[in-house]
Design a protein around this motif. Sequence first.
Motif, PDB file in Angstrom:
ATOM      1  N   ALA A 167       0.816  -1.215   0.000  1.00  0.00           N
ATOM      2  CA  ALA A 167       0.000   0.000   0.000  1.00  0.00           C
ATOM      3  C   ALA A 167       0.846   1.260   0.000  1.00  0.00           C
ATOM      4  O   ALA A 167       0.529   2.229  -0.694  1.00  0.00           O
ATOM      5  CB  ALA A 167      -0.939  -0.015   1.196  1.00  0.00           C
ATOM      6  N   SER A 168       1.933   1.272   0.776  1.00  0.00           N
ATOM      7  CA  SER A 168       2.766   2.481   0.830  1.00  0.00           C
ATOM      8  C   SER A 168       3.373   2.790  -0.530  1.00  0.00           C
ATOM      9  O   SER A 168       3.439   3.952  -0.951  1.00  0.00           O
ATOM     10  CB  SER A 168       3.863   2.326   1.879  1.00  0.00           C
ATOM     11  OG  SER A 168       4.661   1.184   1.605  1.00  0.00           O
ATOM     12  N   LEU A 169       3.816   1.750  -1.242  1.00  0.00           N
ATOM     13  CA  LEU A 169       4.364   1.956  -2.582  1.00  0.00           C
ATOM     14  C   LEU A 169       3.260   2.336  -3.555  1.00  0.00           C
ATOM     15  O   LEU A 169       3.468   3.197  -4.434  1.00  0.00           O
ATOM     16  CB  LEU A 169       5.081   0.692  -3.057  1.00  0.00           C
ATOM     17  CG  LEU A 169       5.729   0.749  -4.446  1.00  0.00           C
ATOM     18  CD1 LEU A 169       6.766   1.876  -4.513  1.00  0.00           C
ATOM     19  CD2 LEU A 169       6.363  -0.589  -4.796  1.00  0.00           C
ATOM     20  N   ALA A 170       2.084   1.735  -3.416  1.00  0.00           N
ATOM     21  CA  ALA A 170       0.955   2.082  -4.276  1.00  0.00           C
ATOM     22  C   ALA A 170       0.610   3.560  -4.145  1.00  0.00           C
ATOM     23  O   ALA A 170       0.302   4.230  -5.136  1.00  0.00           O
ATOM     24  CB  ALA A 170      -0.260   1.219  -3.936  1.00  0.00           C
ATOM     25  N   ALA A 171       0.692   4.091  -2.928  1.00  0.00           N
ATOM     26  CA  ALA A 171       0.421   5.516  -2.722  1.00  0.00           C
ATOM     27  C   ALA A 171       1.516   6.371  -3.344  1.00  0.00           C
ATOM     28  O   ALA A 171       1.244   7.413  -3.959  1.00  0.00           O
ATOM     29  CB  ALA A 171       0.283   5.812  -1.233  1.00  0.00           C
ATOM     30  N   GLN A 172       2.778   5.941  -3.218  1.00  0.00           N
ATOM     31  CA  GLN A 172       3.883   6.682  -3.840  1.00  0.00           C
ATOM     32  C   GLN A 172       3.736   6.719  -5.356  1.00  0.00           C
ATOM     33  O   GLN A 172       4.009   7.734  -5.993  1.00  0.00           O
ATOM     34  CB  GLN A 172       5.216   6.041  -3.457  1.00  0.00           C
ATOM     35  CG  GLN A 172       5.605   6.180  -2.001  1.00  0.00           C
ATOM     36  CD  GLN A 172       6.884   5.414  -1.677  1.00  0.00           C
ATOM     37  OE1 GLN A 172       7.740   5.213  -2.524  1.00  0.00           O
ATOM     38  NE2 GLN A 172       6.998   4.970  -0.434  1.00  0.00           N
ATOM     39  N   TRP A 173       3.330   5.604  -5.932  1.00  0.00           N
ATOM     40  CA  TRP A 173       3.148   5.536  -7.382  1.00  0.00           C
ATOM     41  C   TRP A 173       1.966   6.369  -7.868  1.00  0.00           C
ATOM     42  O   TRP A 173       1.897   6.726  -9.039  1.00  0.00           O
ATOM     43  CB  TRP A 173       2.901   4.080  -7.792  1.00  0.00           C
ATOM     44  CG  TRP A 173       4.115   3.230  -7.893  1.00  0.00           C
ATOM     45  CD1 TRP A 173       5.401   3.570  -7.582  1.00  0.00           C
ATOM     46  CD2 TRP A 173       4.160   1.866  -8.342  1.00  0.00           C
ATOM     47  NE1 TRP A 173       6.239   2.519  -7.797  1.00  0.00           N
ATOM     48  CE2 TRP A 173       5.503   1.456  -8.273  1.00  0.00           C
ATOM     49  CE3 TRP A 173       3.204   0.971  -8.790  1.00  0.00           C
ATOM     50  CZ2 TRP A 173       5.916   0.175  -8.650  1.00  0.00           C
ATOM     51  CZ3 TRP A 173       3.599  -0.312  -9.152  1.00  0.00           C
ATOM     52  CH2 TRP A 173       4.940  -0.703  -9.089  1.00  0.00           C
ATOM     53  N   GLY A 174       0.998   6.632  -6.978  1.00  0.00           N
ATOM     54  CA  GLY A 174      -0.238   7.279  -7.405  1.00  0.00           C
ATOM     55  C   GLY A 174      -1.303   6.287  -7.810  1.00  0.00           C
ATOM     56  O   GLY A 174      -2.318   6.654  -8.399  1.00  0.00           O
TER      57      GLY A 174
END
Length: 257
Positions: A167-174
Amino acid sequence: MTRSILVEHDGSVVRITFNRPSRLNALTTEMLTLTADAVEAAGHDTGVRAVVLGGAGRAFSAGADLAGGKAGTLPGTDTIDAANRLTLALRRIPQPVLAAVGGPAVGVGCSLALAADVTVARESAYFLLAFAKVGLMPDGGATVLVPAAVGRARATRMAMLGERVPASLAAQWGLITHAIPDGAFDGEVERLTRQLAEGPTAAFAQTKRALNASSLAQLEDALAVEREGQAQLFTTADFAEGVAAFREKRHPEFSGK
């Protein structure tokens, strides 16, 4: 019998919950149809100002049910049609839709989470386009929803390599709007839900309409291509092997046929 979909009216908010926690909310054709019914009904209700889509228990959704309610039952084009109807409903209703991803969002479950307007996830959750692991292609609109958010390269990485995206990476990616610490998740979902429900409803509707036109104009065409491709893949030896490996909890041995 426990209802597979829960629909709760909370003032101006409709909360729709996938409710098969013992199966990590694996989605059947019936569940997809019932959810689409509920979303469309909310869309026609002028008293509804926000919709929340979530999953009971440890997962948002593990994707389409490959074990099947009956021996030998597998997803087919009726499942694709039901998923497509739900994706379109989430995008077409004028009210904002918040996806509350409290755990893994896999396969078509990932597609549906990303079809929401605001997608929030616990930091311990992840997103996974697992289709290739059973010899299939992404569906539910993922071939437009994912690249529209993160670009073709990352979309291809998710679709072909089948990697989990925390989830944290998904948020960084947009890919999603918020990754929330697990302990603060429920409270933040409620805060955002109320903000949407108490906001300028007509302005939200026109914003959603414009964003659909600018970034998701090819969604219906993509759904048709996905359906055609998936219908062909359902007949392949690789799909049969992928499902067998899934059920037997082993690594699949694909032949490319």
